[in-house]
Scaffold this motif. Structure first.
Motif, PDB file in Angstrom:
ATOM      1  N   ASN A 486       1.015  -1.103  -0.156  1.00 57.08           N
ATOM      2  CA  ASN A 486       0.134  -0.206  -0.237  1.00 57.08           C
ATOM      3  C   ASN A 486       0.790   1.284   0.203  1.00 57.08           C
ATOM      4  N   LYS A 487       2.027   1.509   0.854  1.00 54.52           N
ATOM      5  CA  LYS A 487       3.007   2.517   0.833  1.00 54.52           C
ATOM      6  C   LYS A 487       3.508   2.739  -0.784  1.00 54.52           C
ATOM      7  N   ALA A 488       3.866   1.264  -1.271  1.00 54.33           N
ATOM      8  CA  ALA A 488       4.702   2.320  -2.575  1.00 54.33           C
ATOM      9  C   ALA A 488       3.268   2.219  -3.707  1.00 54.33           C
ATOM     10  N   LYS A 489       1.938   1.974  -3.296  1.00 56.64           N
ATOM     11  CA  LYS A 489       0.873   2.896  -4.273  1.00 56.64           C
ATOM     12  C   LYS A 489       1.101   4.064  -4.419  1.00 56.64           C
ATOM     13  N   LYS A 490       1.395   4.456  -2.778  1.00 57.40           N
ATOM     14  CA  LYS A 490       0.552   6.142  -2.879  1.00 57.40           C
ATOM     15  C   LYS A 490       2.295   6.614  -3.274  1.00 57.40           C
ATOM     16  N   THR A 491       3.832   5.873  -2.905  1.00 56.01           N
ATOM     17  CA  THR A 491       4.782   6.424  -3.643  1.00 56.01           C
ATOM     18  C   THR A 491       4.527   7.231  -4.998  1.00 56.01           C
ATOM     19  N   THR A 492       3.800   5.974  -5.538  1.00 60.68           N
ATOM     20  CA  THR A 492       3.820   6.217  -7.313  1.00 60.68           C
ATOM     21  C   THR A 492       2.825   7.182  -8.095  1.00 60.68           C
ATOM     22  N   LYS A 493       2.230   7.250  -7.133  1.00 58.76           N
ATOM     23  CA  LYS A 493       1.153   7.699  -7.637  1.00 58.76           C
ATOM     24  C   LYS A 493       1.601   9.198  -8.700  1.00 58.76           C
ATOM     25  N   LYS A 495       1.793  12.669  -9.763  1.00 53.36           N
ATOM     26  CA  LYS A 495       1.574  14.274  -8.291  1.00 53.36           C
ATOM     27  C   LYS A 495       1.052  15.346  -9.639  1.00 53.36           C
TER      28      LYS A 495
END
Length: 506
Positions: A486-493, A495
């Protein structure tokens, strides 16, 4: 022939790497705490060689036979779409592979106070058959595995609180021991075969969990049958002594070979006959495929005989005397941390664990590595053996550990991903195998006997802990995996574009 030899040589190396670390620990403990006898020490070395050769033959045979058979039957049953047909055959399959499970036979023969081992064998097999049928329905209808497992373990906890204390440890031991080297490959490939003919993105994930549900049935069945049984919970088991002469060593190994030739034949024959009849009626496989399966069954048969002979002739008597010897030494307290070490390396020598780890890596397409699974299960089993030693040394009630452990498992199951929940419960079932029954249990029995405690109350239950603790570790791993994902998904959104400010200089 060259391919067979190549496969065997690779499996031999894997088996040696798995068993030799555990053997080194046993040798060190033997030399420190037991009086040295050349014949008993030689018997231990021969037993280890038999286990290495046996495990490698077994691994090659499983890939060629039981994995294929389970997949064929599961796939055909799913295609049939006849509900009553699927339920009946699932029950028969579960009953056959369980009643002939060598690990279950070894456990049943160690239970004191019960008139016949067939009471245990028939009860446990019926429970496995019923819950394998339930598992098949769960897979087909895609019932939520979390909900079913949570409900089942709440039910087990209620039974454990209400039933006689005599049979609580035994019930959870039976839950763990039923999924051994014969049943695990067959049941897992059966489940994956059922899933393979379905559509949907999670069809392969649903193949896991069959072992978990099939394991619940034996515990519930033992609880129900215990209402009609009477035995003395304080009964102690006899200590099995190691050999002291060349004649005893030869007779012991020869006796075990003949014994397991018969018992493993009883294991293999019903499964093979069932498959032949099923193939004749429905599958119609080509002759070449049947010959390959038959050769694989021969490998499996010989491999199991050698492996179980090594366990029974060398490791079981050594474990029994070793437990009593360490408990009676001046440094008796060292037996507690030793439980951690024994438990950690124990799993590396369990054949069924290697089968599960390989299938997990294949089905998850490398997301969950074999090494990750192995380390997680090893940590869980190390804690389980540690708790079992504590019980035997300090006469601790089984429920004091069981109730918090089951509640923790239920809570973690709510938050862990469904795939990890299924794999976690399957891992617990496979960890409790031949060495758990033939080394850990007699080791704990030796400790309890030395202190004069009843073995049914304070030694049995060790296998149950081994089946439960890996569940906790792998569910925690699953929660962490989900968090990282889930954390990886957030960082790859993507910008948001920054606002461009235009300055007018005119």
């Amino acid at each position: 022939m060259k391919n067979y030899f190549k496969d065997y040589s690779e499996k031999f190396k894997e088996s040696a790497k798995s068993i030799l670390p555990f053997f080194a620990i046993i040798v060190a403990l033997y030399l420190i705490f037991m009086s040295f006898n050349i014949w008993s020490f030689l018997a231990l070395i021969i037993a280890t060689l038999l286990m290495i050769v046996g495990m490698s033959l077994f691994s090659v045979g499983v890939d060629m036979s039981t994995m294929k058979m389970g997949g064929y039957v599961g796939s055909h049953l799913s295609k049939s779409r006849k509900m009553s047909f699927m339920i009946i055959y699932s029950f028969i399959l579960g009953f056959i592979v369980t009643i002939a499970e060598p690990d279950l036979m070894v456990l049943a023969e160690q239970v004191p106070g019960i008139s016949s081992k067939w009471i245990i064998l028939l009860t446990v097999s019926a429970g496995t058959g019923l819950f394998l049928a339930l598992s098949t329905l769960r897979t087909l209808f895609r019932w939520n595995i979390k909900t079913i497992l949570i409900a089942c373990y709440i039910g087990l906890l209620v039974f454990a609180i209400l039933c006689s204390a005599n049979y609580i440890p035994l019930a959870f031991d039976c839950e763990g021991i039923t999924t051994g080297p014969v049943s695990v490959p067959f049941i897992m490939s059966f489940g994956l075969g059922v899933c393979a003919v379905r559509s949907g993105k999670n069809n392969q994930d649903d193949g896991f969990g069959l072992i978990a549900l099939a394991s619940v049935g034996p515990a519930l069945a033992i609880f129900i049958v215990s209402l009609f049984l009477r035995s003395d919970a304080t009964t102690t088991s006899e200590i099995v002594h190691t050999v002291t002469t060349a004649g005893e060593m030869g007779l012991g190994i020869g006796h075990e070979v003949l014994n397991y030739m018969k018992e493993v034949f009883i294991v293999i024959l019903p499964i093979f006959v069932f498959f032949l009849v099923y193939n004749f009626m429905y599958l119609k496989l080509p002759k070449q495929a049947l010959i390959r399966i038959f050769i694989g069954l021969l490998y499996t048969y010989i491999g199991l005989i050698l492996f179980l002979t090594g366990v029974a002739s060398g490791y079981l008597p050594t474990a029994n005397e070793l437990g009593a010897a360490i408990a009676g030494s001046s440094v008796w307290w060292i037996i507690i941390p030793l439980g951690l070490i024994i438990g950690f390396f124990l799993v590396f020598a369990e054949p069924a664990v290697h089968v599960l780890n390989k299938q997990v890596e294949d089905i998850t397409e490398g997301i969950i590595k074999q090494k990750t699974m192995q380390m997680s299960i090893s940590i869980g089993v190390a804690i389980a053996v540690f708790l079992s030693v504590l019980r035997a040394v300090f006469e601790i009630n089984f429920l004091w550990f069981l109730i918090p452990l089951v509640l923790i498992i239920i809570c973690l199951s709510v938050f862990a991903p469904s795939l990890f929940v299924s794999i976690a419960f399957d891992s617990g079932g496979t960890a409790a195998g031949a060495l758990s029954c033939s080394f850990v249990l007699p080791f704990i029995i030796g400790i309890a006997n030395y202190f004069g405690y009843g073995t049914m109350l304070y030694a049995f239950g060790a296998i149950g802990f081994i089946a439960l603790m890996p569940v906790v570790v792998i569910e925690i791993m699953g929660i962490r995996y989900q968090y990282v994902k889930n954390k990886a998904k957030k960082t790859t959104k993507v910008k948001p574009k920054t606002t461009v400010v235009i300055y007018d200089f005119e």
